[in-house]
Design an enzyme around this catalytic site. Structure first.
Site, PDB file in Angstrom:
ATOM      1  N   ARG A  11       0.875  -1.333  -0.052  1.00  0.00           N
ATOM      2  CA  ARG A  11       0.172  -0.031  -0.193  1.00  0.00           C
ATOM      3  C   ARG A  11       0.946   1.283  -0.176  1.00  0.00           C
ATOM      4  NH1 ARG A  11      -0.635   4.750   2.662  1.00  0.00           N
ATOM      5  NH2 ARG A  11      -0.119   3.414   4.740  1.00  0.00           N
ATOM      6  N   ASP A  12       1.635   1.425   1.226  1.00  0.00           N
ATOM      7  CA  ASP A  12       2.355   2.754   1.118  1.00  0.00           C
ATOM      8  C   ASP A  12       3.598   2.708   0.259  1.00  0.00           C
ATOM      9  OD1 ASP A  12       3.048   5.299   2.141  1.00  0.00           O
ATOM     10  OD2 ASP A  12       3.272   4.610   4.238  1.00  0.00           O
ATOM     11  N   HIS A 208       3.249   3.786  13.027  1.00  0.00           N
ATOM     12  CA  HIS A 208       3.744   3.729  11.611  1.00  0.00           C
ATOM     13  C   HIS A 208       4.923   4.866  11.417  1.00  0.00           C
ATOM     14  CE1 HIS A 208       3.044   3.702   7.100  1.00  0.00           C
ATOM     15  NE2 HIS A 208       3.585   4.910   7.162  1.00  0.00           N
ATOM     16  N   HIS A 210       8.604   6.678   9.544  1.00  0.00           N
ATOM     17  CA  HIS A 210       9.302   6.632   8.320  1.00  0.00           C
ATOM     18  C   HIS A 210      10.859   6.880   8.636  1.00  0.00           C
ATOM     19  CE1 HIS A 210       6.084   7.729   5.374  1.00  0.00           C
ATOM     20  NE2 HIS A 210       5.823   6.482   5.783  1.00  0.00           N
ATOM     21  N   CYS A 241       4.670   9.537   0.862  1.00  0.00           N
ATOM     22  CA  CYS A 241       3.517  10.091   0.749  1.00  0.00           C
ATOM     23  C   CYS A 241       3.239  10.987  -0.298  1.00  0.00           C
ATOM     24  CB  CYS A 241       2.930  10.774   2.041  1.00  0.00           C
ATOM     25  SG  CYS A 241       1.274  11.853   1.764  1.00  0.00           S
ATOM     26  N   ASN A 250       9.411   4.365   4.152  1.00  0.00           N
ATOM     27  CA  ASN A 250       9.215   3.834   5.299  1.00  0.00           C
ATOM     28  C   ASN A 250      10.418   3.021   5.998  1.00  0.00           C
ATOM     29  OD1 ASN A 250       5.985   3.591   5.836  1.00  0.00           O
ATOM     30  ND2 ASN A 250       6.349   3.614   3.508  1.00  0.00           N
TER      31      ASN A 250
END
Lengths: 312, 312
Positions: A11-12, A208, A210, A241, A250
């Protein structure tokens, strides 16, 4: 002590790369990483395909992921419509990103905080219509919680207040996201402690992070020391993002799992098998940079025998 | 709380690169980094020029560094001969690497543990002949303390015993080195705690970490939490050990200082000025890879105002 890794690369990671990964590669990635022992994978987002064509096939990816026994299938949803699609697809968990920076929220999902809370209430109402045994877990993810590339510093009290607001609006749990890679270990400890104090320890178990400024793994350590038991990470550190310029990367699943494993914490993950999963992503996205130091350096000589004693 | 950064790039960094940095660039680097507020720099090694031609000019570099007010000028010495040259050059601090892995010691300096302890005693005797006011600080650095690329795991009791042996042989202080980048935060905490318990907290204040598997900054955090107050780091993460294959990459000074600064710990270092020092190294060594995430990402928007509150 068991630490749950939630792989967010599909996803990310994929939302931040220009190329579209073919669905067969996505399926192979998810299958291989689940086989390596990763217990939870965020497999996509239910967002308009026009905005994120890379994730347009999320429903089909979810259908595949659900066939993998024992895997928790998570997705991201920006609104009620996305939540409805996620429920239809049969996910086990859905998260809504709620940006503590209202400026970022407007840019990212074009909604104010009040509008977002309405959306959260509507999703919570949808959840209540589902039978308990098939109801997905509904998490509110407080993004830009450690600072915003648009607003700058974010008052920590605001993060705590919005965590409480999300719980009141009907989330099952809240999480903290360092969307911009601004966080540092002292800040991570303070925010984790204060949010958990406000909403209850069992309602805030995940974070979460980064690695934008190289502190991702240190921040993860700080979170662990405050009792966090679920850590998001992305294979090869893929991710970022698209609406927060400069905010990429990430934390690297491979390095994180090496750390946890070497510390004697249980993850259920076979490190060698995890490292082998990289090839699938590299083959499918040959133009994307894959991060991570452990994959290049390899595991220590004679690892793990003799290295791991006990958690300090 | 003040944390002392010891920049080891001009020694550990330059010994591991193929190119020889011109002495004018070395001087400019040291001058600029000291001006940015770095309090201690390991400027070279007194080793035979045949073995490390990159550091053949160490005496001249020391002479330059000594002209910089307030800077602690440190060097590495492998033996008594090196210590004599270091004293002649007028260093403030000298460290002898003592490899806990005897296999690595034989490869690196061709000496057994007993031979190394003899060398330490001889250097300590030399130190005692010097007037107290001009006597350099003499540190024993326990290298391969977290594992060895040749021997594999290193028993932790052996590290503690050798720390005690180094102090008995006449070192003023001991330090721990993760030469191979095998360390993890739990191990760092255990070893720091146990060595400090054995030799006294004021006799073990520093640690030398590598980022080979991406855990360097997390290991630094773990060391800080155990009371360590001096951290070695290398600009751009330059460095490694030529005799420990695969063991490259010191922790990146820029990322480390960003972490400490963002946590509200004092380093006396101006981050913007530190980041600007990279250009000197990049210009002088255009073929070498420089690591670090903070230099690419830049500092957070509005930093530091509003980000730093208090140490957790």
């Amino acid at each position: 002590m068991f630490i749950e890794i939630s792989e967010v690369g599909p996803r990310d990671g994929l939302q931040s790369v220009k190329s579209i990964m073919p669905i067969e590669a996505k399926k192979a990635w998810i299958t291989a990483e689940a086989a390596a022992g990763v217990p939870e994978i965020e497999v996509g987002s239910f967002v308009p395909p026009k905005l994120l064509p890379q994730l347009a096939d999320t429903a089909e990816v979810v259908a595949h992921a659900r066939t993998i026994e024992g895997l928790t299938v998570a997705v991201l949803v920006p609104n009620l419509k996305g939540a409805e699609n996620a429920v239809k697809a049969g996910v086990h968990k859905l998260s809504i990103p709620f940006s503590v920076s209202e400026t970022h929220s407007l840019k990212n999902v074009r909604r104010t905080h009040d509008q977002m809370l309405d959306e959260v209430r509507a999703i919570a109402a949808l959840m209540r219509t589902l039978p308990a045994e098939s109801r997905p877990k509904f998490e509110g993810g407080l993004s830009t919680a450690f600072g915003c590339t648009l607003e700058g510093p974010i008052p920590e009290d605001k993060v705590v207040a919005l965590a409480e607001a999300l719980m009141e609006a009907g989330c099952d749990e809240v999480g903290l996201s360092d969307t911009t890679g601004y966080g540092n270990p002292a800040q991570v400890k303070r925010l984790v402690r204060n949010v958990r104090r406000a909403v209850g320890e069992d309602k805030m178990t995940g974070i979460h992070l980064h690695n934008t400024r190289g502190l991702g793994i240190a921040n993860a350590l700080a979170a662990l020391e405050e009792g966090i038991t679920t850590l998001d990470a992305s294979l090869g550190g893929l991710g970022g993002c698209p609406f927060a310029p400069g905010a990429s990367g990430n934390i690297v699943t491979e390095d994180l799992v090496f750390m946890l494993d070497a510390m004697g914490l249980e993850t259920g993950i076979d490190l060698d098998a995890l490292l082998a999963v990289r090839d699938i992503v590299i083959d499918a996205l040959p133009d994307e940079e894959m991060f991570g130091f452990t994959p290049d350096a390899g595991l220590p000589k004679g690892y793990p025998g003799g290295y791991i004693r006990q958690v300090a």
